[in-house]
Scaffold this motif. Structure first.
Motif, PDB file in Angstrom:
ATOM      1  N   GLN A 186     112.147  20.818  37.087  1.00 17.12           N
ATOM      2  CA  GLN A 186     111.912  20.812  38.536  1.00 17.12           C
ATOM      3  C   GLN A 186     113.069  20.177  39.313  1.00 17.12           C
ATOM      4  O   GLN A 186     113.094  20.220  40.534  1.00 17.12           O
TER       5      GLN A 186
ATOM      6  N   TYR B 202     114.756  22.866  41.203  1.00 14.72           N
ATOM      7  CA  TYR B 202     113.969  23.304  42.356  1.00 14.72           C
ATOM      8  C   TYR B 202     114.148  22.341  43.528  1.00 14.72           C
ATOM      9  O   TYR B 202     114.349  22.779  44.677  1.00 14.72           O
ATOM     10  N   ARG B 203     114.092  21.050  43.241  1.00 12.81           N
ATOM     11  CA  ARG B 203     114.261  20.072  44.314  1.00 12.81           C
ATOM     12  C   ARG B 203     115.653  20.187  44.936  1.00 12.81           C
ATOM     13  O   ARG B 203     115.819  20.019  46.144  1.00 12.81           O
TER      14      ARG B 203
ATOM     15  N   GLU C 246     115.637  23.237  47.230  1.00  8.49           N
ATOM     16  CA  GLU C 246     114.866  23.003  48.448  1.00  8.49           C
ATOM     17  C   GLU C 246     115.570  22.018  49.372  1.00  8.49           C
ATOM     18  O   GLU C 246     115.655  22.236  50.592  1.00  8.49           O
TER      19      GLU C 246
ATOM     20  N   ASP D 297     108.674  36.335  44.724  1.00 13.37           N
ATOM     21  CA  ASP D 297     109.903  35.558  44.583  1.00 13.37           C
ATOM     22  C   ASP D 297     111.053  36.454  44.132  1.00 13.37           C
ATOM     23  O   ASP D 297     112.197  36.270  44.565  1.00 13.37           O
TER      24      ASP D 297
ATOM     25  N   THR E 251     100.299  24.173  46.410  1.00 11.28           N
ATOM     26  CA  THR E 251     101.698  24.350  46.793  1.00 11.28           C
ATOM     27  C   THR E 251     102.636  23.700  45.781  1.00 11.28           C
ATOM     28  O   THR E 251     103.728  24.216  45.505  1.00 11.28           O
ATOM     29  N   ALA E 252     102.208  22.580  45.208  1.00 16.06           N
ATOM     30  CA  ALA E 252     103.015  21.943  44.165  1.00 16.06           C
ATOM     31  C   ALA E 252     103.106  22.851  42.945  1.00 16.06           C
ATOM     32  O   ALA E 252     104.163  22.958  42.298  1.00 16.06           O
TER      33      ALA E 252
ATOM     34  N   ARG F  50     105.475  25.675  43.481  1.00 19.32           N
ATOM     35  CA  ARG F  50     106.847  25.200  43.284  1.00 19.32           C
ATOM     36  C   ARG F  50     107.213  25.228  41.793  1.00 19.32           C
ATOM     37  O   ARG F  50     108.339  25.566  41.434  1.00 19.32           O
ATOM     38  N   ARG F  51     106.264  24.877  40.941  1.00 18.60           N
ATOM     39  CA  ARG F  51     106.535  24.922  39.492  1.00 18.60           C
ATOM     40  C   ARG F  51     106.848  26.335  39.028  1.00 18.60           C
ATOM     41  O   ARG F  51     107.592  26.540  38.070  1.00 18.60           O
TER      42      ARG F  51
ATOM     43  N   SER G  46     110.503  30.465  45.950  1.00 17.79           N
ATOM     44  CA  SER G  46     111.588  30.028  46.840  1.00 17.79           C
ATOM     45  C   SER G  46     111.279  30.367  48.293  1.00 17.79           C
ATOM     46  O   SER G  46     112.097  30.950  49.005  1.00 17.79           O
TER      47      SER G  46
ATOM     48  N   TRP H 207     109.496  26.369  52.876  1.00 14.27           N
ATOM     49  CA  TRP H 207     108.411  25.412  53.072  1.00 14.27           C
ATOM     50  C   TRP H 207     108.480  24.708  54.425  1.00 14.27           C
ATOM     51  O   TRP H 207     107.490  24.139  54.883  1.00 14.27           O
TER      52      TRP H 207
END
Length: 910
Positions: free
Chosen positions: A1, A4-5, A8, A50, A117-118, A121-122, A126, A129
């Motif tokens: 993750q 991903y962070r 974002e 996605d 929503t979490a 994200r996993r 994309s 948000w």
């Protein structure tokens, strides 16, 4: 993750503001329930959407995938009520009151609402948000109220008493979507409907059958087919409702199936949808016999008032038995409607509700699909869409709940039956004074809320700011694609199209992509009862997000259900591992490059390398081949993605990376990178970097995490392209060297032919053998000489014992058939392999001798059987023929093995 962070936090999910020359791409996420948990349906839509989003983002379009969640009126309220009931002491919403209860629901939403929503994200979703919406957000609520007012002003919203699906537990009307039918064992009850005393047929009766005896209390007619000779004489007469004694008419309607049951049907307009329609045609009364909790009300008679519907069934049937009205009971499988949320049996019930007139909304929505403004993928769903809209009924939009958008209607207490439709109470009071003067006005808002699907129908434009004319609405409406499951085509997609045209003058999107349902590996629907539910989070923990995503889309075609098994996900985890190892191999071979070489490799994407004929002319055949195959792949994948054929796109990338790149070119590159020719080393590095870079771009929408992780380690321009997620999509106009494709295909065939012979003769993998290649082409001979290292590596040919001949025919007289294996590889290309090197003569002699002994023993057994007295005369002709055939075949095989054994024996002596 962590990746991903990073994506974002760097704003990579937001639309590009610099791509003013590109057409914007917009897609709204189907809003999952705000307090829900991730299931495979979410994983499916999230992955597909996605892929669509990442593809358009990489093409340079200002791309907006707008996320959001739905307040899910029934589901959320039910969860909170259950939680309240579990408290000590237990509570009900009625005891708490509306305001306090809603406060508890908001607290529940705030504590549970972030889970889904979490989890999205996993999955790598994309979406932007920063624009996340919730259907009860103030701006979305404003849109709902505005839509209600406009429809009401046009006369399209009205209040009336009609038959609805009623949930006794929730005590609300529910939509068809929230009703699930199941086949359940029940009873068919046969009884007498006696003719009235003044009918002229006193003492006679009409036999009737029903699965719900309690509804007899609400009967208002008995119906027969007009051409049914058994009952024609009774049409127009009256019969008596059992126990209650009311008289009701016998009517005729061709709806009745003369072959089903007794051929006579009891009509209960207030509690059966078919009966309701018959009641309207014949102007029958509708008697509602049930309270909101499905207990019997006063209309059902004093004897039964207050009884639960099923207790009433037993009591009424017992009373009818006592009166001699019962004919019989039979076991019967019923199609039972149950609440999707609570599980209780749904009751068709007459109820006062708010409705939308649908026909004038449906007609433009039909035209939008017929004229091509909206296209379905797959196209077959257009017929389903047409069928529903052409036979559409008015839509019940009110729900007897507290959680949701409250109906914007205020009743005027001083004027019973009068109401005001307004945006808020202040406006309602102003309108009331305008209508009734400055006298005392007391307003009470309608307690009902609107169907969740009403607010969802506004989703594509309400999320962009409608009814305000916002910048987002101007730039991103209409949306381009609506991707969703085919199971909500009616309930959501059709309503969005109708609402979009009604309120904006345009269809809300041009493409509707319908995905199928995710089933287990055997094609069965996932069910907790069956124990076959596959949790996407478990799959992610075991095999990684990329493997799950890739499996979901490559195992499917649009609109078809997808069988999902752990084995498939594991296979695609292995593919991810193969890709990672390919990246490691390349990165490992770049360690010795100096700074200038790395800069040159990083600049490849900005050059014409691999895409123009001039850039590949100086390269050797394998490099020209793999670059041409890559350019064909880019074209094909781009075309497939443009047509929303995700499974085909993913399959092509997989086959290229695994079969062409990893199994062929990476292996061939080792002959360059381990050699002394600096130019060929450099060509191989450039080719490896360019091909892998391009493949990572193609694969990124499908497997975003591993592709970004590998790509970040490859040479690239961090200023022009800081991340793969925003990197450019490969050009689909690259040069394809057709002669190189054909020529390398012949080399591949040569390698495969030699490998097959080695496998057939069980040659030890590490052993290198001699080979004589015969070709008609001088150019091909030179290529084979040049790529001798490839034959050495992939076919285990001894370079020092490789002989390449150019001659007018492929027959080599000095390479006799008893000492060589000849393989015709392709037109004008053969290879001869010496038998001595393919086999260990002594071991082969021993093997053949053992085989010969067994075959001769079997032949002797068959001979004794055939020569036995009476076999030819007594055995069935088929058996005799089969035995003779086996003996003949065995005799031929023995002869062949003898010849082979003689050849190998002579070879061993020499």
């Amino acid at each position: 993750q962590e990746l991903y962070r990073w994506w974002e936090s760097n704003g990579f999910f937001q639309p590009r503001s610099d791509a003013t020359d590109k057409k914007p791409f917009m897609m709204a996420m189907p809003p999952p329930n705000v307090t829900g948990g991730l299931h495979m349906g979410h994983a499916m839509f999230s992955t597909i959407e996605d892929i669509i989003t990442r593809y358009h983002r990489m093409k340079g379009c200002p791309t907006l995938w707008l996320p959001g969640t739905d307040h899910a009126g029934i589901a959320t309220q039910l969860l909170v009520e259950r939680a309240l009931a579990a408290e000590n002491p237990p509570k009900t919403r009625q005891e708490m009151g509306r305001e306090e209860f809603l406060q508890r629901v908001w607290e529940w939403k705030d504590s549970k609402g972030g889970y889904i929503t979490a989890q999205l994200r996993r999955l790598g979703a994309s979406c932007d948000w920063t624009r996340e919406k919730f259907t009860l957000d103030p701006d979305c609520s404003e849109a709902v109220v505005e839509a209600f007012l406009r429809l009401h002003e046009k006369g399209l919203i009205y209040r009336g008493e009609y038959l609805v699906n009623w949930s006794p537990n929730l005590q609300t009307a529910v939509s068809d979507l929230e009703v699930e039918f199941s086949e359940e064992k029940g009873k068919m009850y046969y009884f007498q409907y006696r003719l009235a005393s003044n009918s002229g047929f006193e003492g006679e009766y009409i036999p009737v059958a029903t699965t719900r005896p309690e509804t007899i209390l609400g009967d208002t007619a008995l119906c027969v087919h007009p051409e049914d000779e058994r009952f024609q004489k009774y049409i127009g007469k009256n019969v008596v409702v059992p126990i209650l004694g009311r008289e009701i008419p016998v009517i005729a309607d061709d709806y009745v199936d003369r072959e089903f049951g007794t051929g006579a049907v009891k009509i209960t307009p207030a509690h059966d949808p078919n009966d309701y329609e018959i009641g309207k045609r014949h102007d029958l009364a509708s008697i509602n016999i049930m309270n909101a909790d499905a207990s019997i009300n006063a209309n059902g008679g004093a004897e039964f008032e207050g009884l639960d519907r099923f207790d009433c069934r037993k009591t009424l049937w017992s009373r009818m038995e006592a009166e001699g009205l019962v004919i019989k009971e039979e076991d019967h499988v019923n199609r039972v409607p149950r609440s999707q949320r609570g599980g209780e049996i749904i009751e068709p019930r007459l109820s006062t509700q708010w409705f939308v007139k649908m026909q004038s909304l449906a007609d433009p929505a039909l035209d939008a699909v017929r004229n091509g403004e909206v296209r379905f993928v797959p196209e077959r769903f257009e017929k389903v869409y047409y069928n529903w809209l052409e036979n559409i009924h008015d839509w019940c939009i009110s729900r007897q709940l507290w959680w949701g958008h409250r109906v914007p209607v205020w009743y005027v207490v001083e004027h019973p039956g009068e109401y005001i439709v307004a945006r808020n109470e202040e406006e309602a009071l102003q309108k009331a004074h305008e209508k009734y003067g400055n006298s005392t006005i007391t307003l009470e808002q309608d307690p009902d809320v609107l169907d969740t699907w009403f607010s969802s129908g506004l989703w594509p434009f309400a999320t962009l700011g409608w009814p305000k004319q916002t910048k987002d609405l101007e730039q991103f409406y209409p949306n381009v694609v609506m991707e969703t499951g085919y199971d909500i085509l009616f309930f959501w997609v059709a309503r969005m199209i109708m609402m979009g045209i009604e309120f904006t003058g345009k269809p809300p999107f041009s493409i509707v992509y319908m995905h199928g349902l995710v089933r287990d590996g055997n094609g069965k629907k996932m069910s907790k009862t069956l124990g076959n539910v596959i949790d996407p989070l478990d799959m992610i923990s075991d095999f990684g997000t990329d493997a799950l995503r890739y499996t979901l889309v490559t195992g499917s075609t649009p609109g078809q259900d997808i069988p999902l098994s752990t084995e498939k996900v594991e296979t695609n985890r292995n593919f991810a591992n193969k890709l990672w190892n390919s990246g490691r191999y390349l990165i490992g071979n770049l360690k010795n490059c100096d700074e200038q070489e790395m800069k040159s490799l990083a600049a490849l994407r900005a050059s014409d390398f691999g895409t123009s004929q001039e850039s590949v002319d100086s390269l050797l055949l394998p490099e020209r081949y793999i670059l041409s195959k890559l350019n064909l792949l880019i074209r094909s994948v781009s075309e497939s993605l443009d047509e929303y054929s995700f499974g085909e796109s993913g399959r092509q990338i997989y086959e290229f990376l695994w079969d062409e790149f990893a199994d062929w070119y990476i292996e061939i590159s080792k002959t360059r990178l381990n050699g002394d020719d600096l130019e060929r080393k450099n060509d191989a590095r450039k080719t490896l970097v360019f091909v892998l870079d391009s493949c990572l771009r193609l694969l990124h929408p499908f497997m975003p995490f591993i592709t970004e992780a590998i790509w970040q380690r490859l040479p690239h321009d961090p200023v022009a392209e800081p991340a793969l997620i925003t990197a450019s999509w490969p050009s689909n106009t690259g040069f394809v060297d057709e002669p190189a494709l054909r020529a390398f295909g012949r080399l591949q065939a040569l390698v495969r032919s030699i490998r097959n012979v080695r496998a057939e003769y069980q040659v030890e993998p590490a052993k290198r053998i001699a080979a004589t290649v015969v070709t008609l082409s001088e150019h091909e001979a030179n290529t084979i000489h040049t790529e001798a290292g490839m034959l050495n590596l992939l076919a285990r040919i001894d370079i020092n014992a490789l002989n390449v001949r150019v001659q007018n025919d492929l027959e080599a007289d000095d390479l006799t058939s008893d000492k060589y294996v000849q393989l015709v590889v392709a037109d004008g290309l053969s290879v001869y392999l010496p038998l001595r090197e393919l086999i260990d003569a002594e071991k082969e002699c021993a093997r053949l001798t053992k085989q010969l002994v067994k075959m001769e023993k079997d032949f002797e057994g068959l001979s004794r059987r055939m020569n036995a007295p009476g076999f030819a005369d007594k055995a069935p002709p088929v058996v005799v023929t089969q035995t003779q055939q086996k003996a003949e075949e065995l005799k031929e095989r023995i002869a062949a093995v003898n010849i082979r054994l003689q050849q190998v024996t002579e070879m061993a002596k020499s």
